[in-house]
Scaffold this motif. Structure first.
Motif, short mmCIF file in Angstrom:
data_model
loop_
_atom_site.label_atom_id
_atom_site.label_comp_id
_atom_site.label_asym_id
_atom_site.label_seq_id
_atom_site.Cartn_x
_atom_site.Cartn_y
_atom_site.Cartn_z
N VAL A 1 -47.68 -4.66 35.47
CA VAL A 1 -47.85 -5.19 34.12
C VAL A 1 -49.07 -4.52 33.51
O VAL A 1 -50.13 -4.42 34.16
N PHE A 2 -48.90 -4.06 32.28
CA PHE A 2 -50.00 -3.45 31.53
C PHE A 2 -50.23 -4.25 30.24
O PHE A 2 -49.26 -4.60 29.54
N THR A 3 -51.48 -4.55 29.96
CA THR A 3 -51.83 -5.09 28.63
C THR A 3 -53.10 -4.40 28.18
O THR A 3 -53.97 -4.06 29.00
N ARG A 4 -53.21 -4.18 26.88
CA ARG A 4 -54.39 -3.57 26.27
C ARG A 4 -54.84 -2.29 27.00
O ARG A 4 -56.03 -2.04 27.17
N GLY A 5 -53.87 -1.52 27.45
CA GLY A 5 -54.18 -0.23 28.06
C GLY A 5 -54.73 -0.32 29.47
O GLY A 5 -55.32 0.64 29.97
N GLU A 6 -54.53 -1.47 30.13
CA GLU A 6 -55.01 -1.65 31.50
C GLU A 6 -53.86 -2.12 32.39
O GLU A 6 -53.04 -2.94 31.96
N ALA A 7 -53.84 -1.63 33.63
CA ALA A 7 -52.93 -2.16 34.64
C ALA A 7 -53.55 -3.44 35.17
O ALA A 7 -54.66 -3.41 35.73
N ILE A 8 -52.87 -4.58 34.96
CA ILE A 8 -53.53 -5.85 35.28
C ILE A 8 -52.81 -6.66 36.34
O ILE A 8 -53.30 -7.70 36.78
N TRP A 9 -51.65 -6.21 36.77
CA TRP A 9 -50.89 -6.99 37.74
C TRP A 9 -49.92 -6.05 38.43
O TRP A 9 -49.41 -5.11 37.82
N SER A 10 -49.66 -6.30 39.71
CA SER A 10 -48.73 -5.45 40.46
C SER A 10 -48.11 -6.27 41.58
O SER A 10 -48.78 -7.15 42.16
N ARG A 11 -46.84 -6.02 41.82
CA ARG A 11 -46.20 -6.67 42.97
C ARG A 11 -45.19 -5.70 43.58
O ARG A 11 -44.48 -4.99 42.87
N GLN A 12 -45.16 -5.72 44.91
CA GLN A 12 -44.22 -4.88 45.63
C GLN A 12 -42.92 -5.64 45.83
O GLN A 12 -42.91 -6.68 46.47
N LEU A 13 -41.82 -5.13 45.25
CA LEU A 13 -40.53 -5.82 45.39
C LEU A 13 -39.79 -5.30 46.61
O LEU A 13 -39.93 -4.14 46.99
N ASP A 14 -38.99 -6.18 47.16
CA ASP A 14 -38.21 -5.83 48.35
C ASP A 14 -36.88 -5.23 47.90
O ASP A 14 -35.88 -5.93 47.72
N LEU A 15 -36.88 -3.94 47.69
CA LEU A 15 -35.68 -3.24 47.21
C LEU A 15 -35.13 -2.34 48.30
O LEU A 15 -35.89 -1.85 49.14
N PRO A 16 -33.82 -2.12 48.29
CA PRO A 16 -33.25 -1.21 49.29
C PRO A 16 -33.78 0.20 49.07
O PRO A 16 -34.09 0.59 47.94
N ARG A 17 -33.87 0.97 50.14
CA ARG A 17 -34.27 2.38 50.03
C ARG A 17 -33.25 3.11 49.18
O ARG A 17 -32.06 2.84 49.28
N PRO A 18 -33.70 4.02 48.32
CA PRO A 18 -32.73 4.76 47.49
C PRO A 18 -31.72 5.51 48.35
O PRO A 18 -32.08 6.11 49.36
N GLN A 19 -30.44 5.44 47.94
CA GLN A 19 -29.37 6.13 48.65
C GLN A 19 -29.34 7.58 48.21
O GLN A 19 -29.43 7.87 47.03
N PRO A 20 -29.16 8.50 49.16
CA PRO A 20 -29.06 9.91 48.77
C PRO A 20 -27.71 10.27 48.15
O PRO A 20 -27.52 11.37 47.68
N HIS A 21 -26.78 9.29 48.12
CA HIS A 21 -25.46 9.56 47.55
C HIS A 21 -25.58 9.91 46.06
O HIS A 21 -26.25 9.19 45.33
N PRO A 22 -24.92 11.00 45.63
CA PRO A 22 -25.08 11.45 44.24
C PRO A 22 -24.74 10.36 43.22
O PRO A 22 -25.39 10.25 42.19
#
Lengths: 274, 274
Positions: free
Chosen positions: B248-269
């Protein structure tokens, strides 16, 4: 006093010249100095351009006068602020999505003591009575016409007549509304329209960026309706809306009309401008 | 492969030069030939410009490169259609109103078998998986964060993290989202950002059309964040999002971050382009 302009046609056209005459009213030939806006619709496709500068000075308005945007329905507005600050957030047309269509709305007139309770389905972003009325309209349409898919104008028009009659008790409620399929226009106190088979100042669809597709072959005569607070061109035969007349236009034809029971316009200045 | 660009700043700026570099990717230096769009936000004020032509050939894009639109947040997108026809109705950013704010959304990636049941609060106008995801996001945010008035980013961010994790199970879900107050950006697989105190290629607010008002005095250092699928400028120090990072960015600053549990990107085109 704000000015409305709208166009509805049987095939996509550009409205550059008409638009130029209209935006000239934004400061040059009129006193509408608080911004302007225009919504282009072609079926589900829509683009809205807004500017808080005088239309006659606006580089964006000048650009749109040259840039050939094709549309079957256009709604435009130049604004003289009487309610709400002169601010981009208060420029018409306002737009919301309902049943998978983008609905654009412009209002001319002033509503007095108009504070409807809104459920939250649609909330105003700015401060105008116009956007509040639009949000209430959309909320009521959504509640009364549930379902998926684009609603037919035959369903929308009678409900809109009832809703507009309610809002119209609060003051002048001239408006234009479209979902790209039909153009709804209420001449509560002041609105005019004209139909032409193929006017010279509305250009036919050019080949540039044109993808006619199987859905819209160029068949039958080209019909174009223009609606405006004041007639834009001397050559065209403009007809004045009967006060309180709600009309529906599709494919460049006037196809439905109903006389709403609205109060006679008050001569009090506070109830005139906007 | 679509491209995302976004900007968030502490004071209104123009992004003409950055925008020019970005729209060049729409056909000239990239292969993003199916339209483009840009949403400008400054507080509640917002304008969206869309075009279904190549950005590098678009007269509208060229015009916007010259026309000084001030904004504190910008979201832009150039499109290579992989889902839905190349059509204006499928161009990002998409926009909807929620709690009296206009929310703009752009997506990069492809979602597979993504057919959420939508209540009807927000329905897609076009055919893209992106707009469907946006409608579901807005519907869920509305249901989980009821109320009036602009929601605080502190409320929105954790809910958005949860919702984006759910959507992200269906494929690549890099996105940018803003209500003009905060810029939310998910680098599911590919996104970069940079912060500058006062870069030369982002112009300070000019006096033209400027109404600073009591709410936004020019105080403190000017901070600007840019977010892009690929770094735009060689001089700036770009940082790559950790895959799955929501910021999350406000007023030109990065103010919040969270690591989401997402699957690894698939190499399938099929799971890569969009």
């Amino acid at each position: 006093m704000c000015q409305l302009f709208a166009m509805n046609s049987s095939r996509p056209v550009t409205v550059n010249a008409a638009l130029g005459a209209f935006t000239d009213r934004g400061g040059r030939t009129g006193d509408h100095v608080d911004g302007w806006g225009i919504a282009f619709h072609e079926g589900r496709r829509s683009r809205v351009f807004l500017d808080d500068r005088r239309a006659c000075d606006s580089a964006l308005a000048a650009f749109l006068g040259l840039y050939p945007i094709q549309a079957t329905t256009v709604i435009a507005h130049v604004r003289k602020a009487t309610h709400g600050q002169p601010d981009l957030v208060n420029c018409h047309p306002f737009q919301r999505e309902w049943r998978g269509r983008l609905w654009s709305f412009s209002h001319n007139g002033k509503l007095v003591d108009y504070q409807p309770v809104l459920s939250g389905d649609y909330l105003p972003v700015g401060e105008t009575d116009s956007e509040r009325a639009f949000c209430w309209l959309m909320e009521q349409l959504r509640q009364r016409l549930p379902g998926r898919g684009s609603p037919r104008w035959q369903e929308v028009a009678p409900v809109l007549a009832e809703l507009a009659t309610a809002i119209g008790q609060h003051g002048e409620f001239n408006f234009t509304l479209t979902d790209g399929e039909a153009l709804y226009a209420l001449g509560a106190t002041r609105l005019a329209w004209t139909q032409q088979p193929a006017p010279l100042h509305v250009l036919p669809r050019s080949g540039e960026g044109d993808r006619p597709g199987p859905g819209r072959p160029p068949r039958g005569p080209q019909r174009i309706v223009q609606v405006a607070t004041e007639p834009l061109s001397h050559g065209d035969r403009w007809q004045v809306f009967t006060p309180g007349e709600l009309k529906v236009f599709t494919r460049g034809e006037a196809i439905w009309s109903r006389q709403l029971d609205l109060p006679r316009p008050q001569p009090h200045p506070a109830a005139l401008a906007a």
